[in-house]
Design a protein around this motif. Structure first.
Motif, PDB file in Angstrom:
ATOM      1  N   ALA A 198       0.834  -1.208   0.000  1.00  0.00           N
ATOM      2  CA  ALA A 198       0.000   0.000   0.000  1.00  0.00           C
ATOM      3  C   ALA A 198       0.867   1.256   0.000  1.00  0.00           C
ATOM      4  N   LYS A 199       1.910   1.267   0.809  1.00  0.00           N
ATOM      5  CA  LYS A 199       2.726   2.482   0.953  1.00  0.00           C
ATOM      6  C   LYS A 199       3.529   2.821  -0.300  1.00  0.00           C
ATOM      7  N   ILE A 200       3.847   1.838  -1.104  1.00  0.00           N
ATOM      8  CA  ILE A 200       4.605   2.132  -2.321  1.00  0.00           C
ATOM      9  C   ILE A 200       3.742   2.911  -3.329  1.00  0.00           C
ATOM     10  N   GLN A 201       2.424   2.906  -3.117  1.00  0.00           N
ATOM     11  CA  GLN A 201       1.500   3.611  -4.001  1.00  0.00           C
ATOM     12  C   GLN A 201       1.148   5.016  -3.501  1.00  0.00           C
ATOM     13  N   VAL A 202       1.592   5.353  -2.297  1.00  0.00           N
ATOM     14  CA  VAL A 202       1.215   6.615  -1.662  1.00  0.00           C
ATOM     15  C   VAL A 202       1.636   7.833  -2.480  1.00  0.00           C
ATOM     16  N   ALA A 203       2.831   7.844  -3.017  1.00  0.00           N
ATOM     17  CA  ALA A 203       3.310   9.021  -3.765  1.00  0.00           C
ATOM     18  C   ALA A 203       2.401   9.308  -4.962  1.00  0.00           C
ATOM     19  N   ARG A 204       1.989   8.273  -5.677  1.00  0.00           N
ATOM     20  CA  ARG A 204       1.109   8.450  -6.836  1.00  0.00           C
ATOM     21  C   ARG A 204      -0.233   9.037  -6.407  1.00  0.00           C
ATOM     22  N   ILE A 205      -0.815   8.480  -5.373  1.00  0.00           N
ATOM     23  CA  ILE A 205      -2.134   8.935  -4.909  1.00  0.00           C
ATOM     24  C   ILE A 205      -2.039  10.349  -4.355  1.00  0.00           C
ATOM     25  N   ALA A 206      -0.960  10.658  -3.631  1.00  0.00           N
ATOM     26  CA  ALA A 206      -0.767  12.012  -3.092  1.00  0.00           C
ATOM     27  C   ALA A 206      -0.732  13.029  -4.217  1.00  0.00           C
ATOM     28  N   ALA A 209      -1.320  15.254   1.311  1.00  0.00           N
ATOM     29  CA  ALA A 209       0.045  15.105   1.813  1.00  0.00           C
ATOM     30  C   ALA A 209       0.412  13.632   1.976  1.00  0.00           C
ATOM     31  N   VAL A 210       1.639  13.318   1.629  1.00  0.00           N
ATOM     32  CA  VAL A 210       2.147  11.937   1.738  1.00  0.00           C
ATOM     33  C   VAL A 210       2.035  11.439   3.177  1.00  0.00           C
ATOM     34  N   GLU A 211       2.344  12.297   4.147  1.00  0.00           N
ATOM     35  CA  GLU A 211       2.288  11.907   5.553  1.00  0.00           C
ATOM     36  C   GLU A 211       0.875  11.494   5.949  1.00  0.00           C
ATOM     37  N   LYS A 212      -0.104  12.243   5.456  1.00  0.00           N
ATOM     38  CA  LYS A 212      -1.501  11.932   5.779  1.00  0.00           C
ATOM     39  C   LYS A 212      -1.897  10.578   5.198  1.00  0.00           C
ATOM     40  N   LEU A 213      -1.440  10.284   3.977  1.00  0.00           N
ATOM     41  CA  LEU A 213      -1.754   8.998   3.362  1.00  0.00           C
ATOM     42  C   LEU A 213      -1.031   7.852   4.068  1.00  0.00           C
ATOM     43  N   ASN A 214       0.203   8.089   4.500  1.00  0.00           N
ATOM     44  CA  ASN A 214       0.919   7.059   5.261  1.00  0.00           C
ATOM     45  C   ASN A 214       0.212   6.766   6.583  1.00  0.00           C
ATOM     46  N   GLN A 215      -0.313   7.810   7.230  1.00  0.00           N
ATOM     47  CA  GLN A 215      -1.077   7.618   8.464  1.00  0.00           C
ATOM     48  C   GLN A 215      -2.353   6.829   8.192  1.00  0.00           C
ATOM     49  N   LEU A 216      -2.980   7.090   7.041  1.00  0.00           N
ATOM     50  CA  LEU A 216      -4.188   6.355   6.667  1.00  0.00           C
ATOM     51  C   LEU A 216      -3.868   4.865   6.501  1.00  0.00           C
TER      52      LEU A 216
END
Length: 187
Positions: A135-143, A149-156
């Motif tokens: 999931a986290k490897i996809q965070v940058a694309r979704i952000a 923010a990337v941090e918010k998505l990582n927290q999610l």
């Protein structure tokens, strides 16, 4: 002959009742104690059923966390793996195509960093979960696509990560459907 036939028929009838009546009723009774009462655990959003928590669904848009690939095109009636081994040329082409597609949609990710579950189907073809790394490897694309923010998505992702059963059995996992529902709720 009678000494062998009568006991064989009795044993057959006993096993028939035991395995075709009693055992299925026992399993059905136990299933009523599970979430969903044996009918599957539905996920409801705004009063509408959007899926089942234990059956994978296809998410391919860049604004969502992508699911694990399915060998059966997410058809729950036909659960199966691809039955192709790691040396099969067709299988290798399929995996390479998935890698190429992933890299196009996730610039900046290196091939070696892609978790295997993002390019290989599970044995059932319906796995609803990813590893936290998947999931986290996809965070940058979704952000980038959503402007979050990337941090918010990582927290999610962290808040939707389920640990191993009893802290011991199985890997940590993230349910993709529930994660994408929470993603849609973010403002």
């Amino acid at each position: 002959m009678k000494t062998h036939l009568v006991p064989a028929l009795r044993l057959t009838l006993v096993m028939l009742v035991l395995l075709a009546v009693i055992y299925p009723l026992l399993v059905a009774g136990i299933s009523r104690l599970t979430p969903g009462g044996g009918q599957g655990e539905t996920v409801v959003v705004n009063g509408k059923v959007v899926g089942y928590s234990r059956i994978g669904q296809s998410f391919t848009e860049d604004r969502y966390f992508n699911s694990r690939p399915s060998a059966v095109d997410y058809n729950a009636a036909g659960s199966a793996g691809s039955n192709k081994g790691p040396s099969n040329p067709d299988y290798l082409k399929t995996v390479q195509a998935r890698i190429d597609t992933f890299l196009v949609h996730n610039p900046g990710v290196q091939k070696a960093d892609i978790p295997a579950e993002l390019v290989t189907a599970s044995g059932s073809g319906l796995d609803p979960d990813l590893s936290p790394e998947g999931a986290k490897i996809q965070v940058a694309r979704i952000a980038k696509v959503r402007g979050i923010a990337v941090e918010k998505l990582n927290q999610l992702v962290d808040s939707h990560t389920e640990g191993p059963l009893l802290g011991l059995f199985g890997p940590a996992k993230v349910n993709v459907l529930r994660l994408n529902i929470a993603l849609n709720a973010l403002k």
